[in-house]
Design a protein around this motif. Sequence first.
Motif, PDB file in Angstrom:
ATOM      1  N   LEU A 115      -2.602 -33.108 -44.138  1.00  0.00           N
ATOM      2  CA  LEU A 115      -3.936 -33.684 -44.097  1.00  0.00           C
ATOM      3  C   LEU A 115      -4.449 -33.751 -42.665  1.00  0.00           C
ATOM      4  N   GLN A 116      -3.559 -34.089 -41.746  1.00  0.00           N
ATOM      5  CA  GLN A 116      -3.960 -34.148 -40.342  1.00  0.00           C
ATOM      6  C   GLN A 116      -4.337 -32.766 -39.814  1.00  0.00           C
ATOM      7  N   LYS A 117      -3.583 -31.740 -40.226  1.00  0.00           N
ATOM      8  CA  LYS A 117      -3.909 -30.379 -39.808  1.00  0.00           C
ATOM      9  C   LYS A 117      -5.260 -29.940 -40.372  1.00  0.00           C
ATOM     10  N   LEU A 118      -5.526 -30.343 -41.611  1.00  0.00           N
ATOM     11  CA  LEU A 118      -6.793 -29.992 -42.241  1.00  0.00           C
ATOM     12  C   LEU A 118      -7.964 -30.649 -41.513  1.00  0.00           C
ATOM     13  N   GLN A 119      -7.805 -31.907 -41.152  1.00  0.00           N
ATOM     14  CA  GLN A 119      -8.863 -32.605 -40.439  1.00  0.00           C
ATOM     15  C   GLN A 119      -9.087 -32.006 -39.053  1.00  0.00           C
ATOM     16  N   GLN A 120      -8.012 -31.623 -38.389  1.00  0.00           N
ATOM     17  CA  GLN A 120      -8.137 -31.004 -37.078  1.00  0.00           C
ATOM     18  C   GLN A 120      -8.849 -29.662 -37.166  1.00  0.00           C
ATOM     19  N   ALA A 121      -8.509 -28.882 -38.201  1.00  0.00           N
ATOM     20  CA  ALA A 121      -9.167 -27.590 -38.391  1.00  0.00           C
ATOM     21  C   ALA A 121     -10.659 -27.773 -38.670  1.00  0.00           C
ATOM     22  N   GLN A 122     -10.986 -28.806 -39.441  1.00  0.00           N
ATOM     23  CA  GLN A 122     -12.391 -29.073 -39.746  1.00  0.00           C
ATOM     24  C   GLN A 122     -13.146 -29.508 -38.499  1.00  0.00           C
ATOM     25  N   GLN A 123     -12.529 -30.321 -37.679  1.00  0.00           N
ATOM     26  CA  GLN A 123     -13.164 -30.735 -36.429  1.00  0.00           C
ATOM     27  C   GLN A 123     -13.367 -29.550 -35.500  1.00  0.00           C
ATOM     28  N   THR A 124     -12.372 -28.669 -35.444  1.00  0.00           N
ATOM     29  CA  THR A 124     -12.468 -27.499 -34.574  1.00  0.00           C
ATOM     30  C   THR A 124     -13.626 -26.593 -34.994  1.00  0.00           C
ATOM     31  N   SER A 125     -13.795 -26.420 -36.310  1.00  0.00           N
ATOM     32  CA  SER A 125     -14.835 -25.523 -36.801  1.00  0.00           C
ATOM     33  C   SER A 125     -16.235 -26.110 -36.653  1.00  0.00           C
ATOM     34  N   SER A 126     -16.341 -27.429 -36.541  1.00  0.00           N
ATOM     35  CA  SER A 126     -17.655 -28.061 -36.452  1.00  0.00           C
ATOM     36  C   SER A 126     -18.011 -28.523 -35.040  1.00  0.00           C
ATOM     37  N   CYS A 127     -17.086 -28.391 -34.117  1.00  0.00           N
ATOM     38  CA  CYS A 127     -17.371 -28.732 -32.718  1.00  0.00           C
ATOM     39  C   CYS A 127     -17.418 -27.433 -31.922  1.00  0.00           C
ATOM     40  N   LEU A 128     -18.610 -26.997 -31.565  1.00  0.00           N
ATOM     41  CA  LEU A 128     -18.790 -25.698 -30.924  1.00  0.00           C
ATOM     42  C   LEU A 128     -19.129 -25.850 -29.457  1.00  0.00           C
TER      43      LEU A 128
END
Length: 366
Positions: A115-128
């Motif tokens: 779950l933590q990896k998923l949240q990190q991936a989501q943050q990475t994709s939405s922070c440009l």
Amino acid sequence: MQNEGKSSEEEPPSLHWGLDPIFSAFARLYIKDILQMKESRQVPGIFFYKAHPIYKVDVLGTVVYKREREDFFCYGVDDGTGVINCLCWKDEQWKEGTETVKCTTLGGFHLAEQLQKLQQAQQTSSCLEIGDLFRARGPIKTSRHRDREIIASTYYKVEDPVLAIQISWMMEVPQLYRRFYDKPFQVPITGSEVEGFQSLPGLLGQVCHTLKDFLRETGMGSFHAHDLETVDSLVSLASRPLHSPSAQQESAEMLSTSKQVHNLIRQAVQILQQEGLVFRKVNSQEEVYQVTEQDQELHKVTKEIIKEDSQREKYAEKGCHFLHILSCVRESYSRNISEPAMHLVLSTLECNSDIISTADNHYTAL
């Protein structure tokens, strides 16, 4: 480059917007056109590209500036035609941070870790960052400073190392313009709906009925479209207030009475043209229409074609097929003859006992 989003066409009634498939889609428009589209006078937040109502778009471009606040990001997106601001709201995870999930390991699968990896991936994709390729979807809004922006409902960083996505986008968008956006939307009318005008808005349907009766009563063979705006019965009817409640509430902001009359009569003529009651023998700026039932030359040409061809061996047994007759009339008389108009001519000739219909849309002379 496409034409400007500003169009000389009048804004269609809100009653018809839902019939345009582009209205329900995320329109892939160039940013230049998004910035130049006219906003609706009837409903704020709806914009028009060539009479197509649009309120949500899909853009792909490069981030050229970035601003971050506690609740949202602001990205400036450049697609090569213009730059527009995209307002991207942060998910709750941005405000609260990554929550610690307490749970046991299930069969070697660490739920908290995944779950933590998923949240990190989501943050990475939405922070440009500036220079990243960015895609966003969402409605168009006009800010307090009168600047147009996109309120992104979906946004993310696009990984495109070999430019495959950008090339595909650049090839697809011009096709969408040619096939859909640059073509004016017309309310679809089926044969059963046109007969009796059941599907038309109340006032437009009445204008169609009145125009149809006027042409039959006067026996008029041809007319100029603008001449109908001097017919008292049509003008008095077309100048009535629209019956839709929303239209009554916004009547002060809608077209003037003269323009309403002009638009309703033109729409009625187009509907009669689709029904086959009128047609344009020659396309010209004068907009001269022929009345199908009264065009004796058209009837004579059609009758002679059937009489001559039905004597040929090929058509001697069953007669001439409808499509053959239509093709011959288009070649010898006018290429603008529609199938409904041809059906009306054949029906009139049959009623006058000039021809007789046989099986399967075949006709022969008596």
